[in-house]
Design a protein around this motif. Structure first.
Motif, PDB file in Angstrom:
ATOM      1  N   VAL A 122       0.811  -1.228   0.000  1.00  5.99           N
ATOM      2  CA  VAL A 122       0.000   0.000   0.000  1.00  5.99           C
ATOM      3  C   VAL A 122       0.844   1.279   0.000  1.00  5.99           C
ATOM      4  N   THR A 123       2.157   1.149  -0.207  1.00  5.27           N
ATOM      5  CA  THR A 123       3.041   2.320  -0.234  1.00  5.27           C
ATOM      6  C   THR A 123       3.980   2.235  -1.438  1.00  5.27           C
ATOM      7  N   ALA A 124       4.837   3.248  -1.560  1.00  8.33           N
ATOM      8  CA  ALA A 124       5.828   3.271  -2.647  1.00  8.33           C
ATOM      9  C   ALA A 124       7.109   2.550  -2.267  1.00  8.33           C
ATOM     10  N   ILE A 125       7.100   1.826  -1.154  1.00  7.57           N
ATOM     11  CA  ILE A 125       8.294   1.122  -0.695  1.00  7.57           C
ATOM     12  C   ILE A 125       8.468  -0.180  -1.470  1.00  7.57           C
ATOM     13  N   ASP A 126       9.641  -0.372  -2.046  1.00  6.28           N
ATOM     14  CA  ASP A 126      10.061  -1.657  -2.610  1.00  6.28           C
ATOM     15  C   ASP A 126      11.096  -2.242  -1.659  1.00  6.28           C
ATOM     16  N   ALA A 127      11.062  -3.549  -1.485  1.00 10.98           N
ATOM     17  CA  ALA A 127      11.942  -4.151  -0.485  1.00 10.98           C
ATOM     18  C   ALA A 127      12.546  -5.461  -0.959  1.00 10.98           C
TER      19      ALA A 127
END
Length: 337
Positions: free
Chosen positions: A167-172
């Motif tokens: 639900v965010t722009a975070i890639d991990a």
């Protein structure tokens, strides 16, 4: 590019900072010095000749984390090492582990989700697999109920990252590594456990140098070739390089999923007695050790299938167990001299 490294003066963190600097990244290190020393900054500088920004912060303090991200608004990536990491200690003091390992992660990600684009590398662990049914362990091996609170914090951490990334722009990228050992070839940085070591290799080196009277081998009744537990020991420099490669993959947009998972190990398992024999060979020292009962939270064996990291990341461990043990012994001799 500015990269935030939490727990960056710890064992794996400090070696990763060196590799980041070698690749031209600007590094901000956060550490509360609970299991590290500010002297590590001098060791890093001795290797790279480059200064790093250091902030002494306890990530369990939410306001401090907020202030950190306000101060450095141009952070492009975070490598998150800050966590307590000893299986035995986590069994004895579970609340410390849940507070330190979960709260810090949540507070960091709360700030990261406000960035227009964020890249996150998580220091995970093979403990998420518990006692896997099949060896070597692949990334799609079942994540089973944890054997220790430490292992559970890594499982929960991975779940938090998966949920937030949706639900965010975070890639991990979640890096599940096996047993990091050794020291930088310069012997300017290495493992610096405070108090009695919780891990095998520093206990071996401290016993060899006379700091510990005797090495305890926890159990010789495991269903293995010599009865002692088997682990996959990976040189810390190989491990550090993998973190940089994973970060570069995210920065280049080469990831194929919002959250990717990679095992990091050598693909070879070594028993405790085999490690002792190998150490005696490279050091020329005879170790005083004693077989004692099993330790709660320990599993029989764990070693990695590293095919995915080898092919997708283009990374491979290059150092042998003997290389790692020799460097760990040189490091021990240096810090006691």
């Amino acid at each position: 590019m500015k990269i935030l490294v939490t727990g960056g003066l710890g064992f794996i963190g400090s070696h990763t900072v060196v590799e980041l600097q070698n690749e031209g990244f600007e590094v901000i290190v956060v550490d509360n010095l609970s299991n590290s020393s500010e002297k590590v900054l001098d060791g890093i500088f001795a290797i790279t000749g480059k200064k790093i920004i250091f902030e002494k912060i306890d990530l369990r303090e939410k306001a401090s984390v907020q202030d950190l991200f306000k101060k450095y608004q141009d952070i492009t990536g975070v490598i998150h090492f800050a966590a307590s990491k000893a299986v035995g200690e986590s069994v004895e003091n579970p609340l410390l582990y849940y507070e330190n390992n979960i709260n810090a992660l949540v507070y960091v990600m709360q700030e990261m989700q406000q960035l227009p684009k964020a890249h996150f590398i998580f220091s995970s662990s093979c403990t998420v697999y518990g006692q896997a049914e099949k060896m070597p362990i692949k990334e799609d091996s079942p994540v089973v109920p944890a054997f220790s609170p430490y292992g559970n914090t890594k499982q929960i951490g991975e779940e938090i990252i998966q949920d937030v990334a949706k639900v965010t722009a975070i890639d991990a990228i979640l890096l599940r590594y096996f047993n990091p050992v050794g020291a930088h070839p310069s012997i300017a940085i290495g493992e610096l456990p405070l108090g009695v070591p919780q891990n095998l290799i520093p206990f071996i080196t401290q016993t060899a140098i006379g700091l510990r009277e005797q090495l305890s081998v926890y159990g010789n009744d495991y269903p293995t070739q010599d009865g002692t537990a088997i682990r996959d020991y990976i040189h810390v420099v190989d491990l550090a390089k993998a973190h940089v490669i994973a970060l570069q993959r995210l920065l280049a947009g080469k990831n194929t999923e919002k959250v990717e998972v990679f095992n990091l190990g050598t693909g070879k398992g070594s028993s405790v007695l085999e490690v002792i024999t190998a150490f005696e060979k490279v050091s020329g020292k005879k170790l005083n050790y004693k077989i004692v009962g099993r330790r709660e939270g320990d599993i029989t064996e764990a070693y990695a299938n590293t095919d995915k990291a080898n092919t997708v990341l283009g990374w491979k461990a290059t150092h042998s167990l003997e290389d790692a043990l020799a460097s760990a012994w040189k490091w021990e001799q240096k810090i006691r001299s």
